[in-house]
Design a protein around this motif. Structure first.
Motif, short mmCIF file in Angstrom:
data_model
loop_
_atom_site.label_atom_id
_atom_site.label_comp_id
_atom_site.label_asym_id
_atom_site.label_seq_id
_atom_site.Cartn_x
_atom_site.Cartn_y
_atom_site.Cartn_z
N THR A 79 0.85 -1.17 0.00
CA THR A 79 0.00 0.00 0.00
C THR A 79 0.89 1.24 0.00
OG1 THR A 79 -1.70 -1.21 1.23
CG2 THR A 79 -1.86 1.19 1.20
N ALA A 80 0.70 2.10 -0.97
CA ALA A 80 1.50 3.31 -1.10
C ALA A 80 1.00 4.40 -0.15
CB ALA A 80 1.44 3.82 -2.54
N SER A 81 1.85 5.37 0.11
CA SER A 81 1.45 6.53 0.90
C SER A 81 0.39 7.31 0.14
CB SER A 81 2.66 7.44 1.14
OG SER A 81 3.64 6.77 1.89
N PRO A 82 -0.50 8.00 0.84
CA PRO A 82 -1.53 8.79 0.15
C PRO A 82 -0.92 9.84 -0.78
CG PRO A 82 -2.04 8.59 2.47
CD PRO A 82 -0.65 8.06 2.29
N LEU A 83 -1.57 10.03 -1.92
CA LEU A 83 -1.13 11.00 -2.90
C LEU A 83 -2.35 11.77 -3.39
CD1 LEU A 83 1.17 12.07 -4.76
CD2 LEU A 83 0.50 10.29 -6.38
N ALA A 84 -2.24 13.07 -3.47
CA ALA A 84 -3.35 13.89 -3.95
C ALA A 84 -3.52 13.71 -5.46
CB ALA A 84 -3.11 15.36 -3.62
N LEU A 85 -4.71 13.28 -5.86
CA LEU A 85 -5.03 13.12 -7.28
C LEU A 85 -6.08 14.16 -7.67
CD1 LEU A 85 -5.35 9.24 -7.72
CD2 LEU A 85 -3.41 10.70 -8.30
N PRO A 86 -6.05 14.59 -8.94
CA PRO A 86 -7.07 15.51 -9.42
C PRO A 86 -8.36 14.74 -9.73
CG PRO A 86 -5.59 14.95 -11.20
CD PRO A 86 -5.04 14.30 -9.96
N ALA A 87 -9.44 15.47 -9.85
CA ALA A 87 -10.71 14.85 -10.24
C ALA A 87 -10.63 14.42 -11.71
CB ALA A 87 -11.86 15.83 -10.04
N GLY A 88 -11.33 13.34 -12.04
CA GLY A 88 -11.38 12.87 -13.42
C GLY A 88 -12.54 11.91 -13.62
N GLN A 89 -12.75 11.53 -14.86
CA GLN A 89 -13.85 10.63 -15.21
C GLN A 89 -13.51 9.16 -14.99
OE1 GLN A 89 -16.99 11.66 -16.01
NE2 GLN A 89 -16.08 13.58 -15.33
N THR A 123 -5.71 -1.80 -6.77
CA THR A 123 -6.90 -1.16 -6.19
C THR A 123 -6.52 0.27 -5.84
OG1 THR A 123 -7.71 -3.24 -5.27
CG2 THR A 123 -8.49 -1.24 -4.23
N LEU A 124 -7.47 1.19 -6.03
CA LEU A 124 -7.29 2.55 -5.54
C LEU A 124 -8.14 2.69 -4.29
CD1 LEU A 124 -7.40 4.73 -8.79
CD2 LEU A 124 -5.41 3.98 -7.48
N ARG A 125 -7.58 3.33 -3.26
CA ARG A 125 -8.27 3.48 -1.97
C ARG A 125 -8.39 4.96 -1.65
NH1 ARG A 125 -5.48 0.17 2.39
NH2 ARG A 125 -6.70 -1.49 1.41
N SER A 126 -9.59 5.37 -1.27
CA SER A 126 -9.83 6.76 -0.87
C SER A 126 -10.83 6.76 0.28
CB SER A 126 -10.39 7.57 -2.04
OG SER A 126 -10.69 8.89 -1.63
N GLY A 127 -10.49 7.48 1.35
CA GLY A 127 -11.39 7.57 2.49
C GLY A 127 -11.73 6.21 3.09
N GLY A 128 -10.79 5.27 3.03
CA GLY A 128 -11.02 3.93 3.56
C GLY A 128 -11.83 3.03 2.66
N GLU A 129 -12.25 3.52 1.51
CA GLU A 129 -13.04 2.72 0.56
C GLU A 129 -12.15 2.25 -0.59
OE1 GLU A 129 -17.05 3.07 -2.22
OE2 GLU A 129 -16.56 4.69 -0.83
N GLN A 160 -4.70 6.16 -2.29
CA GLN A 160 -3.59 5.23 -2.14
C GLN A 160 -3.69 4.15 -3.20
OE1 GLN A 160 -4.53 4.52 2.14
NE2 GLN A 160 -2.29 4.42 2.28
N VAL A 161 -2.55 3.71 -3.68
CA VAL A 161 -2.47 2.57 -4.58
C VAL A 161 -2.21 1.34 -3.72
CG1 VAL A 161 -1.17 1.47 -6.44
CG2 VAL A 161 -1.63 3.93 -6.51
N VAL A 162 -3.04 0.31 -3.91
CA VAL A 162 -2.86 -0.97 -3.20
C VAL A 162 -2.53 -2.01 -4.27
CG1 VAL A 162 -3.90 -2.69 -1.70
CG2 VAL A 162 -4.51 -0.26 -1.43
N LEU A 163 -1.32 -2.50 -4.24
CA LEU A 163 -0.83 -3.47 -5.21
C LEU A 163 -0.78 -4.84 -4.54
CD1 LEU A 163 0.55 -4.03 -7.98
CD2 LEU A 163 2.71 -3.49 -6.86
N THR A 164 -1.37 -5.83 -5.17
CA THR A 164 -1.33 -7.20 -4.65
C THR A 164 -0.62 -8.09 -5.67
OG1 THR A 164 -3.51 -7.70 -5.58
CG2 THR A 164 -3.44 -6.95 -3.29
N GLY A 165 -0.01 -9.14 -5.16
CA GLY A 165 0.67 -10.09 -6.02
C GLY A 165 0.44 -11.50 -5.53
N ALA A 166 0.42 -12.43 -6.46
CA ALA A 166 0.25 -13.84 -6.12
C ALA A 166 1.11 -14.69 -7.04
CB ALA A 166 -1.22 -14.25 -6.27
#
Length: 95
Positions: free
Chosen positions: A1-11, A27-33, A71-77
Motif C-alpha cells: 500500500t503506497a502513501s496517500p497521494l493527492a489526485l485531481p478529479a477525473g472521469q 486497487t485505488l483506496r480513498s477515504g477507507g473505501e 492510495q495505490v494498493v498493489l497485490t501479487g500472487a
C-alpha cells in the motif's frame, strides 16, 4: 500500500504494473473505501533500469475519481511452480 497521494478529479483512471512472475492486482483506496481496478491486457515489456524482460499489465477504473488523497494498493500472487516475483514499476493516470 503506497502513501496517500493527492489526485485531481477525473472521469476514470488507467494504470499499469511492470512485473516478472506471478500475477498482480491493483486497487485505488480513498477515504477507507477500496475501488478495485479491472485488469486489462498484458503484454511482454522491458524493465528500463536493468533491461529485464517482464510483463506489463494494464488496469482500468471506470468510475469518476474525486479530487483528494488516494492510495495505490498493489497485490501479487505466485502461480503454480513459481517461487519468486519482482515488481519493477507502476503508474496511475487520471483521465
Amino acid at each position: 500500500t503506497a502513501s496517500p497521494l493527492a489526485l485531481p478529479a477525473g472521469q476514470s483512471a488507467r494504470a499499469w504494473v511492470r512485473h516478472r512472475g506471478g500475477a498482480v492486482g491493483l486497487t485505488l483506496r480513498s477515504g477507507g473505501e477500496d475501488h478495485p481496478m479491472a485488469a486489462g491486457e498484458s503484454r511482454p515489456a522491458m524493465e528500463l533500469m536493468g533491461r529485464n524482460a517482464c510483463t506489463e499489465q494494464s488496469f482500468t477504473l471506470d468510475r469518476p475519481v474525486e479530487a483528494g488523497d488516494w492510495q495505490v494498493v498493489l497485490t501479487g500472487a505466485l502461480g503454480d511452480g513459481e517461487d519468486e516475483m519482482a515488481v519493477y514499476d507502476y503508474g496511475v493516470i487520471v483521465l
